[in-house]
Design an enzyme around this catalytic site. Structure first.
Site, mmCIF file in Angstrom:
data_model
loop_
_atom_site.group_PDB
_atom_site.id
_atom_site.type_symbol
_atom_site.label_atom_id
_atom_site.label_comp_id
_atom_site.label_asym_id
_atom_site.label_seq_id
_atom_site.Cartn_x
_atom_site.Cartn_y
_atom_site.Cartn_z
ATOM 1 C CE LYS A 199 31.744 30.096 -20.281
ATOM 2 N NZ LYS A 199 32.248 31.300 -20.971
ATOM 3 C CG ASP A 200 29.727 35.359 -21.394
ATOM 4 O OD1 ASP A 200 30.770 35.205 -20.741
ATOM 5 O OD2 ASP A 200 29.569 34.899 -22.533
ATOM 6 N N GLY A 219 34.087 34.789 -32.474
ATOM 7 C CA GLY A 219 34.586 33.678 -33.277
ATOM 8 C C GLY A 219 35.068 32.509 -32.446
ATOM 9 N N GLY A 233 28.110 26.128 -27.785
ATOM 10 C CA GLY A 233 27.298 27.186 -27.174
ATOM 11 C C GLY A 233 26.843 28.175 -28.240
ATOM 12 C CG HIS A 234 29.682 30.692 -30.204
ATOM 13 N ND1 HIS A 234 30.970 30.249 -30.014
ATOM 14 C CD2 HIS A 234 29.589 31.882 -29.579
ATOM 15 C CE1 HIS A 234 31.639 31.144 -29.307
ATOM 16 N NE2 HIS A 234 30.828 32.138 -29.015
ATOM 17 C CE LYS A 265 29.794 21.522 -25.418
ATOM 18 N NZ LYS A 265 30.415 20.504 -26.246
ATOM 19 C CB SER A 277 36.474 30.539 -27.363
ATOM 20 O OG SER A 277 35.245 30.745 -27.994
ATOM 21 N NE ARG A 278 39.523 34.326 -22.599
ATOM 22 C CZ ARG A 278 38.612 35.306 -22.765
ATOM 23 N NH1 ARG A 278 37.338 35.077 -22.527
ATOM 24 N NH2 ARG A 278 38.984 36.498 -23.172
HETATM 25 O O1 PAF Z 1 30.373 37.458 -25.594
HETATM 26 C C1 PAF Z 1 31.139 37.809 -26.512
HETATM 27 O O2 PAF Z 1 31.622 36.977 -27.285
HETATM 28 C C2 PAF Z 1 31.500 39.282 -26.657
HETATM 29 O O3 PAF Z 1 31.608 39.909 -25.411
HETATM 30 C C3 PAF Z 1 30.539 40.047 -27.567
HETATM 31 C C4 PAF Z 1 29.142 40.102 -26.985
HETATM 32 C C5 PAF Z 1 30.485 39.391 -28.943
HETATM 33 C C6 PAF Z 1 31.025 41.489 -27.735
HETATM 34 O O4 PAF Z 1 32.289 41.545 -28.298
#
Ligand code: PAF
Length: 286
Positions: free
Chosen positions: A146-147, A28, A33-34, A181, A183-184
């Site tokens: 990014k991750d 959320g 990015g999302h 980008k 959320s933090r």
């Molecule tokens: O990247 C994220 O936001 C979280 O690690 C994920 C993949 C939704 C799992 O909780």
């Protein structure tokens, strides 16, 4: 758009869907990015599912689970505007309703980069992603580059355990000054926000140096030096590893140059993928 607050209501809705289902798992507090992941899914699938679940099992005891930013109404509005078909928004009790002694271990690949300072984090990510994949049953799931470590581990999970779905990697979306980008980012003070773009600049410098022949160690030192001299942040790590296997080697064809930096209330991460071709020339694949 429908919102399902439980696994059972979601399963009822899911059973009536035909055609490819695209899936964007999130915690959320959506940002651009999302939105990019969602747009990619909406363009390529019959329906798109967005999950919003702040997963407790991926947070350590001293991490920011309680103060992780949340704004469901805003997320819902954005999802609706984009054309999401269903938000899966379960409670923690519903998600973790079954007692078990079985657990997933992310193994060696999780001991580097973010995993080194967040023990157990990726075990929790793989646990919740496994559950989400089994509940949502997507054709394709979309994750941001990014991750980078999370993406490499999820790719490995899907191929090692034969999940019947495709993982699509989406390049990092950045602010105009280069800050990735996240959320933090809302936790940054004004001063920290202006320094934070130096992370991307440092990675770009490192990438160029590595392309021009610097060793792994020299490249890491250069990136660290830039971040220390241009920001007040405390470096958690800077590393250059092969990608997606995350090995500390100079040899290989694809690498990730990654960093994590603590600011007063936020830990920021960023990375660049670097591809090395035979004649030793390199190019950014992001
Ligand atoms: O990247 C994220 O936001 C979280 O690690 C994920 C993949 C939704 C799992 O909780």
């Amino acid at each position: 758009m429908i919102v399902c607050n439980s696994k059972s209501s979601f399963r009822k809705w899911r059973a009536s869907q035909i055609g490819p289902v695209g899936f964007v798992p999130t915690m959320g507090f959506l940002h651009e990015g999302h939105a990019e992941l969602l747009k990619r899914s909406i363009a390529a699938n019959s329906v798109t599912v967005l999950s919003i679940f702040v997963n407790p099992t991926q947070f350590g005891p001293n991490e920011d689970l309680d103060r992780y930013p949340r704004d469901f109404e805003r997320d819902q509005k954005l999802a609706e505007e984009l054309g999401v078909d269903c938000i899966f928004y379960p409670t923690t009790d519903d998600m973790y309703d079954a007692q078990t002694t079985i657990s997933l271990s992310a193994g060696e690949m999780a001991n580097r980069l973010c995993g080194a300072s967040r023990p157990g984090h990726f075990d929790g990510v793989l646990q919740v992603v496994t559950k989400l994949f089994n509940i949502v049953q997507p054709s394709t799931a979309y994750f941001g580059q990014k991750d980078a470590q999370q993406l490499a581990l999820i790719d490995s999970l899907v191929s090692a355990f034969d999940f019947p779905l495709t993982i699509e990697r989406v390049a990092t979306i950045r602010e105009s000054d280069g800050l990735a980008k996240s959320s933090r980012n809302v936790y940054l003070t004004t001063d920290e926000r202006s320094q934070a773009s130096e992370l991307y600049k440092a990675l770009q410098l490192g990438k160029t140096a590595f392309e021009e022949g610097d060793s792994r160690e020299q490249t890491i030192a250069l990136v660290k030096q830039h971040i220390s001299s241009k920001t007040t942040g405390l470096i958690d790590y800077v590393d250059l590893l092969t990608y997606p296997n995350l090995e500390p080697l100079d040899t290989g064809s694809q690498f990730v140059l990654a960093c994590a930096v603590y600011f007063s209330k936020a830990r920021l991460i960023d990375n660049l993928l670097i591809e090395r071709v035979k004649n030793n020339a390199t190019y950014d694949v992001e």
